[in-house]
Motif scaffolding. Structure first.
Motif, PDB file in Angstrom:
ATOM      1  N   HIS A   8     -20.074  -4.913  15.833  1.00  0.00           N
ATOM      2  CA  HIS A   8     -20.073  -5.358  17.217  1.00  0.00           C
ATOM      3  C   HIS A   8     -21.454  -5.208  17.823  1.00  0.00           C
ATOM      4  O   HIS A   8     -22.027  -4.130  17.810  1.00  0.00           O
ATOM      5  CB  HIS A   8     -19.058  -4.522  18.015  1.00  0.00           C
ATOM      6  CG  HIS A   8     -19.021  -4.875  19.466  1.00  0.00           C
ATOM      7  ND1 HIS A   8     -18.527  -6.061  19.914  1.00  0.00           N
ATOM      8  CD2 HIS A   8     -19.443  -4.204  20.549  1.00  0.00           C
ATOM      9  CE1 HIS A   8     -18.641  -6.101  21.227  1.00  0.00           C
ATOM     10  NE2 HIS A   8     -19.186  -4.981  21.624  1.00  0.00           N
ATOM     11  N   ARG A   9     -21.956  -6.290  18.328  1.00  0.00           N
ATOM     12  CA  ARG A   9     -23.244  -6.275  19.019  1.00  0.00           C
ATOM     13  C   ARG A   9     -22.998  -6.531  20.500  1.00  0.00           C
ATOM     14  O   ARG A   9     -22.690  -7.647  20.886  1.00  0.00           O
ATOM     15  CB  ARG A   9     -24.165  -7.381  18.475  1.00  0.00           C
ATOM     16  CG  ARG A   9     -24.456  -7.239  17.014  1.00  0.00           C
ATOM     17  CD  ARG A   9     -25.440  -6.114  16.772  1.00  0.00           C
ATOM     18  NE  ARG A   9     -25.724  -6.016  15.367  1.00  0.00           N
ATOM     19  CZ  ARG A   9     -25.706  -4.903  14.692  1.00  0.00           C
ATOM     20  NH1 ARG A   9     -25.441  -3.787  15.289  1.00  0.00           N
ATOM     21  NH2 ARG A   9     -25.977  -4.875  13.417  1.00  0.00           N
ATOM     22  N   PRO A  10     -23.070  -5.496  21.330  1.00  0.00           N
ATOM     23  CA  PRO A  10     -22.827  -5.702  22.753  1.00  0.00           C
ATOM     24  C   PRO A  10     -23.856  -6.638  23.362  1.00  0.00           C
ATOM     25  O   PRO A  10     -25.036  -6.573  23.020  1.00  0.00           O
ATOM     26  CB  PRO A  10     -22.938  -4.309  23.366  1.00  0.00           C
ATOM     27  CG  PRO A  10     -23.255  -3.375  22.290  1.00  0.00           C
ATOM     28  CD  PRO A  10     -23.377  -4.131  21.010  1.00  0.00           C
ATOM     29  N   GLY A  17     -18.393  -0.375  29.970  1.00  0.00           N
ATOM     30  CA  GLY A  17     -16.968  -0.137  30.121  1.00  0.00           C
ATOM     31  C   GLY A  17     -16.593   0.494  31.442  1.00  0.00           C
ATOM     32  O   GLY A  17     -15.511   1.047  31.579  1.00  0.00           O
ATOM     33  N   ALA A  18     -17.477   0.412  32.434  1.00  0.00           N
ATOM     34  CA  ALA A  18     -17.242   1.077  33.711  1.00  0.00           C
ATOM     35  C   ALA A  18     -15.952   0.612  34.378  1.00  0.00           C
ATOM     36  O   ALA A  18     -15.268   1.412  35.010  1.00  0.00           O
ATOM     37  CB  ALA A  18     -18.422   0.847  34.642  1.00  0.00           C
ATOM     38  N   LYS A  19     -15.588  -0.649  34.198  1.00  0.00           N
ATOM     39  CA  LYS A  19     -14.381  -1.116  34.873  1.00  0.00           C
ATOM     40  C   LYS A  19     -13.113  -0.568  34.229  1.00  0.00           C
ATOM     41  O   LYS A  19     -12.039  -0.646  34.813  1.00  0.00           O
ATOM     42  CB  LYS A  19     -14.339  -2.637  34.938  1.00  0.00           C
ATOM     43  CG  LYS A  19     -14.041  -3.343  33.651  1.00  0.00           C
ATOM     44  CD  LYS A  19     -13.990  -4.836  33.919  1.00  0.00           C
ATOM     45  CE  LYS A  19     -13.661  -5.623  32.688  1.00  0.00           C
ATOM     46  NZ  LYS A  19     -13.611  -7.046  32.981  1.00  0.00           N
ATOM     47  N   GLU A  38      -5.255  -9.367  30.335  1.00  0.00           N
ATOM     48  CA  GLU A  38      -6.672  -9.538  30.685  1.00  0.00           C
ATOM     49  C   GLU A  38      -7.537  -9.669  29.438  1.00  0.00           C
ATOM     50  O   GLU A  38      -8.435 -10.500  29.377  1.00  0.00           O
ATOM     51  CB  GLU A  38      -7.151  -8.363  31.524  1.00  0.00           C
ATOM     52  CG  GLU A  38      -8.613  -8.467  31.904  1.00  0.00           C
ATOM     53  CD  GLU A  38      -9.114  -7.267  32.669  1.00  0.00           C
ATOM     54  OE1 GLU A  38     -10.357  -7.115  32.735  1.00  0.00           O
ATOM     55  OE2 GLU A  38      -8.317  -6.487  33.211  1.00  0.00           O
ATOM     56  N   LEU A  39      -7.258  -8.850  28.435  1.00  0.00           N
ATOM     57  CA  LEU A  39      -8.055  -8.893  27.205  1.00  0.00           C
ATOM     58  C   LEU A  39      -7.859 -10.203  26.460  1.00  0.00           C
ATOM     59  O   LEU A  39      -8.797 -10.712  25.830  1.00  0.00           O
ATOM     60  CB  LEU A  39      -7.694  -7.711  26.305  1.00  0.00           C
ATOM     61  CG  LEU A  39      -8.033  -6.334  26.868  1.00  0.00           C
ATOM     62  CD1 LEU A  39      -7.511  -5.250  25.944  1.00  0.00           C
ATOM     63  CD2 LEU A  39      -9.525  -6.187  27.098  1.00  0.00           C
ATOM     64  N   LYS A  40      -6.663 -10.775  26.517  1.00  0.00           N
ATOM     65  CA  LYS A  40      -6.410 -12.060  25.868  1.00  0.00           C
ATOM     66  C   LYS A  40      -7.151 -13.189  26.560  1.00  0.00           C
ATOM     67  O   LYS A  40      -7.593 -14.142  25.920  1.00  0.00           O
ATOM     68  CB  LYS A  40      -4.915 -12.371  25.859  1.00  0.00           C
ATOM     69  CG  LYS A  40      -4.146 -11.569  24.848  1.00  0.00           C
ATOM     70  CD  LYS A  40      -2.673 -11.940  24.873  1.00  0.00           C
ATOM     71  CE  LYS A  40      -1.898 -11.140  23.863  1.00  0.00           C
ATOM     72  NZ  LYS A  40      -0.459 -11.454  23.888  1.00  0.00           N
ATOM     73  N   MET A  41      -7.307 -13.082  27.878  1.00  0.00           N
ATOM     74  CA  MET A  41      -7.918 -14.165  28.653  1.00  0.00           C
ATOM     75  C   MET A  41      -9.428 -14.051  28.779  1.00  0.00           C
ATOM     76  O   MET A  41     -10.096 -15.044  29.015  1.00  0.00           O
ATOM     77  CB  MET A  41      -7.288 -14.229  30.040  1.00  0.00           C
ATOM     78  CG  MET A  41      -5.817 -14.589  30.005  1.00  0.00           C
ATOM     79  SD  MET A  41      -5.114 -14.748  31.636  1.00  0.00           S
ATOM     80  CE  MET A  41      -5.944 -16.225  32.200  1.00  0.00           C
ATOM     81  N   LEU A  49     -14.392  -3.416  26.549  1.00  0.00           N
ATOM     82  CA  LEU A  49     -13.455  -2.370  26.129  1.00  0.00           C
ATOM     83  C   LEU A  49     -13.813  -1.850  24.739  1.00  0.00           C
ATOM     84  O   LEU A  49     -13.735  -0.650  24.477  1.00  0.00           O
ATOM     85  CB  LEU A  49     -12.021  -2.883  26.150  1.00  0.00           C
ATOM     86  CG  LEU A  49     -10.952  -1.861  25.764  1.00  0.00           C
ATOM     87  CD1 LEU A  49     -10.958  -0.682  26.743  1.00  0.00           C
ATOM     88  CD2 LEU A  49      -9.585  -2.505  25.721  1.00  0.00           C
ATOM     89  N   ILE A  50     -14.214  -2.731  23.841  1.00  0.00           N
ATOM     90  CA  ILE A  50     -14.641  -2.311  22.502  1.00  0.00           C
ATOM     91  C   ILE A  50     -15.817  -1.343  22.609  1.00  0.00           C
ATOM     92  O   ILE A  50     -15.851  -0.305  21.957  1.00  0.00           O
ATOM     93  CB  ILE A  50     -14.998  -3.523  21.630  1.00  0.00           C
ATOM     94  CG1 ILE A  50     -13.736  -4.293  21.268  1.00  0.00           C
ATOM     95  CG2 ILE A  50     -15.742  -3.098  20.362  1.00  0.00           C
ATOM     96  CD1 ILE A  50     -13.993  -5.642  20.635  1.00  0.00           C
TER      97      ILE A  50
END
Length: 86
Positions: A8-10, A17-19, A38-41, A49-50
């Motif tokens: 994973h490359r942010p 991930g503050a939210k 939310e994660l699906k959309m 989140l990752i």
């Protein structure tokens, strides 16, 4: 941490991930379902989140999994889940 870095490359525009700090661990099933929707959309939310859960860390795989689960679910929510896939 190595697994996170290799797979994973942010993106620069995605935060740390503050939210999710106020929303995790999820306290009820409804919150979990909202988070899942939310994660699906939103790929950006998924990426954030990752990153957030990837920074939880651990000493080995087992410790990392336990820490991620603890950061994701409250004990009450986890007890209500079927962890065997049945």
């Amino acid at each position: 941490m190595r697994i996170l870095q290799s797979t994973h490359r942010p993106r620069p525009d995605v935060h740390d991930g503050a939210k999710f700090r106020d929303r995790l661990p999820v306290k009820d099933v409804e919150s979990l379902q909202c988070l899942e929707a939310e994660l699906k959309m939103s790929p950006d939310s998924k990426s954030e989140l990752i990153t957030y859960l990837g920074l939880v860390g651990g000493f080995d795989l087992k410790d990392t999994v336990w820490r991620v689960l603890k950061a994701t679910f409250t004990t009450a929510v986890a007890r209500g889940m079927n962890w065997r896939g049945r």
